[in-house]
Design an enzyme around this catalytic site. Structure first.
Site, PDB file in Angstrom:
ATOM      1  N   ASP A 158     181.634  26.435  -3.598  1.00 25.12           N
ATOM      2  CA  ASP A 158     181.206  27.663  -4.248  1.00 25.12           C
ATOM      3  C   ASP A 158     180.032  27.360  -5.174  1.00 25.12           C
ATOM      4  O   ASP A 158     180.097  26.444  -5.998  1.00 25.12           O
ATOM      5  CB  ASP A 158     182.351  28.270  -5.049  1.00 25.12           C
ATOM      6  CG  ASP A 158     182.019  29.668  -5.548  1.00 25.12           C
ATOM      7  OD1 ASP A 158     182.092  30.604  -4.742  1.00 25.12           O
ATOM      8  OD2 ASP A 158     181.674  29.812  -6.729  1.00 25.12           O
ATOM      9  N   ASN A 196     170.393  35.226  -9.043  1.00 23.77           N
ATOM     10  CA  ASN A 196     169.939  36.531  -8.550  1.00 23.77           C
ATOM     11  C   ASN A 196     169.370  37.388  -9.677  1.00 23.77           C
ATOM     12  O   ASN A 196     168.339  38.056  -9.505  1.00 23.77           O
ATOM     13  CB  ASN A 196     171.096  37.270  -7.875  1.00 23.77           C
ATOM     14  CG  ASN A 196     171.408  36.743  -6.476  1.00 23.77           C
ATOM     15  OD1 ASN A 196     170.513  36.251  -5.788  1.00 23.77           O
ATOM     16  ND2 ASN A 196     172.653  36.830  -6.067  1.00 23.77           N
ATOM     17  N   HIS A 222     166.953  38.541  -5.673  1.00 21.35           N
ATOM     18  CA  HIS A 222     167.810  38.207  -4.535  1.00 21.35           C
ATOM     19  C   HIS A 222     167.081  37.394  -3.463  1.00 21.35           C
ATOM     20  O   HIS A 222     167.722  36.633  -2.734  1.00 21.35           O
ATOM     21  CB  HIS A 222     168.366  39.492  -3.922  1.00 21.35           C
ATOM     22  CG  HIS A 222     169.408  40.148  -4.783  1.00 21.35           C
ATOM     23  ND1 HIS A 222     170.727  39.777  -4.769  1.00 21.35           N
ATOM     24  CD2 HIS A 222     169.315  41.146  -5.707  1.00 21.35           C
ATOM     25  CE1 HIS A 222     171.417  40.507  -5.612  1.00 21.35           C
ATOM     26  NE2 HIS A 222     170.587  41.355  -6.205  1.00 21.35           N
ATOM     27  N   ASP A 253     168.615  34.090  -1.958  1.00 20.37           N
ATOM     28  CA  ASP A 253     168.759  33.766  -0.531  1.00 20.37           C
ATOM     29  C   ASP A 253     168.188  32.384  -0.230  1.00 20.37           C
ATOM     30  O   ASP A 253     168.750  31.628   0.573  1.00 20.37           O
ATOM     31  CB  ASP A 253     168.044  34.816   0.320  1.00 20.37           C
ATOM     32  CG  ASP A 253     168.762  36.156   0.308  1.00 20.37           C
ATOM     33  OD1 ASP A 253     169.917  36.208  -0.140  1.00 20.37           O
ATOM     34  OD2 ASP A 253     168.150  37.156   0.748  1.00 20.37           O
ATOM     35  N   GLU A 258     178.501  33.477  -1.713  1.00 21.75           N
ATOM     36  CA  GLU A 258     177.936  32.179  -2.075  1.00 21.75           C
ATOM     37  C   GLU A 258     178.963  31.072  -1.869  1.00 21.75           C
ATOM     38  O   GLU A 258     178.946  30.053  -2.540  1.00 21.75           O
ATOM     39  CB  GLU A 258     177.449  32.184  -3.519  1.00 21.75           C
ATOM     40  CG  GLU A 258     178.508  32.439  -4.574  1.00 21.75           C
ATOM     41  CD  GLU A 258     178.674  33.918  -4.918  1.00 21.75           C
ATOM     42  OE1 GLU A 258     179.380  34.186  -5.894  1.00 21.75           O
ATOM     43  OE2 GLU A 258     178.116  34.781  -4.224  1.00 21.75           O
TER      44      GLU A 258
END
Length: 260
Positions: free
Chosen positions: A125, A133, A138, A142, A168
């Protein structure tokens, strides 16, 4: 190499199939026409043989090649659709459904083969991902996910599985791995991601992950394996994040039922 590929995706299969079918058509034409040869003169027999050979070569050959090429294109399209359906579009690793199905298939095979085995499931994680973000947007988030996925894949063996199982969150399945080797893999993943070059806005931003893992040496359902690994992930986060917590499953009341 494609020229030696005899699968439905390879061009070699098209070429060999075309040659084989064309020769078969030639043989059939000669065999059928041979009943007329005793009534023909030598010149007529020669012309008949030429026609029996030329017509399949000129007609059956090209038509067979076109047909087999179309079948190859369909096979390639089907394979591409299968890959697309099993792949996470952002990170190019397995998606959750494909990852879960493959791990469950492995565990089911172990159960049906009447043999004991071992392995491990890691859950990875990304730490504080929301802040990436929020701070960089974002698109950069990504980019971070793609970087994490490639970093994880670069550490693994060819037999290992990696999939994106959440926003994530990534899963890694290590067939045949012991608790010690699973923890070593998890630590390599953590360090690799720590050292990855993530440069949002041109400035280095350190990425970190927390990893929980469960190692098993007997049969159990995937949902239980995932639950144990998720518990270890919770411990890694509770202990400060950017940590690894991998533990062997030393007891599980459902083992007997899973083995039945």
């Amino acid at each position: 190499m494609d020229k030696f590929d005899l699968s439905a995706l390879g061009r070699t299969r098209v070429v060999l199939g075309t040659i084989g079918i064309t020769l078969a058509c030639v043989a059939v034409a000669l065999g059928v026409d041979s009943f007329n040869w005793p009534t023909l003169t030598p010149d007529q027999q020669f012309r008949a043989i030429m026609v029996d050979v030329a017509l399949p070569l000129l007609l059956a050959g090209p038509l067979t090649y076109v047909l087999l090429s179309k079948l190859r294109q369909l096979a390639i399209a089907h394979w591409q659709l299968s890959v697309h359906a099993a792949t996470d579009s952002l990170t190019s690793v397995l998606n959750r459904g494909a990852f879960t199905a493959l791990v469950e298939a492995y565990l089911s095979e172990v159960k049906s083969s009447e043999r004991e085995t071992k392995g491990a499931l890691l859950i990875i994680d990304a730490d504080n991902f929301k802040s990436i973000n929020d701070r960089y947007g974002h698109d950069k988030g990504d980019d971070a996910l793609r970087l994490i996925a490639s970093s994880v894949s670069g550490v693994l063996r060819s037999v290992d599985l990696v999939g994106r199982i959440g926003g994530e969150e990534f899963g890694v399945f290590l067939p045949g791995s012991s608790p010690i080797s699973a923890e070593a893999v998890a630590e390599r993943i953590r360090l690799t991601i720590n050292g990855a070059e993530f440069l949002p806005e041109g400035k280095p931003q350190r990425l970190s992950v927390s990893i929980g893992g469960a190692a098993f040496d007997r049969r159990l359902p995937y949902r239980e394996l995932f639950r144990f690994a998720d518990q270890q992930l919770y411990l890694a986060k509770e202990n400060g994040r950017n940590r690894v917590s991998v533990s062997p499953i030393t007891h599980y009341e459902g083992f007997a039922a899973a083995a039945a």
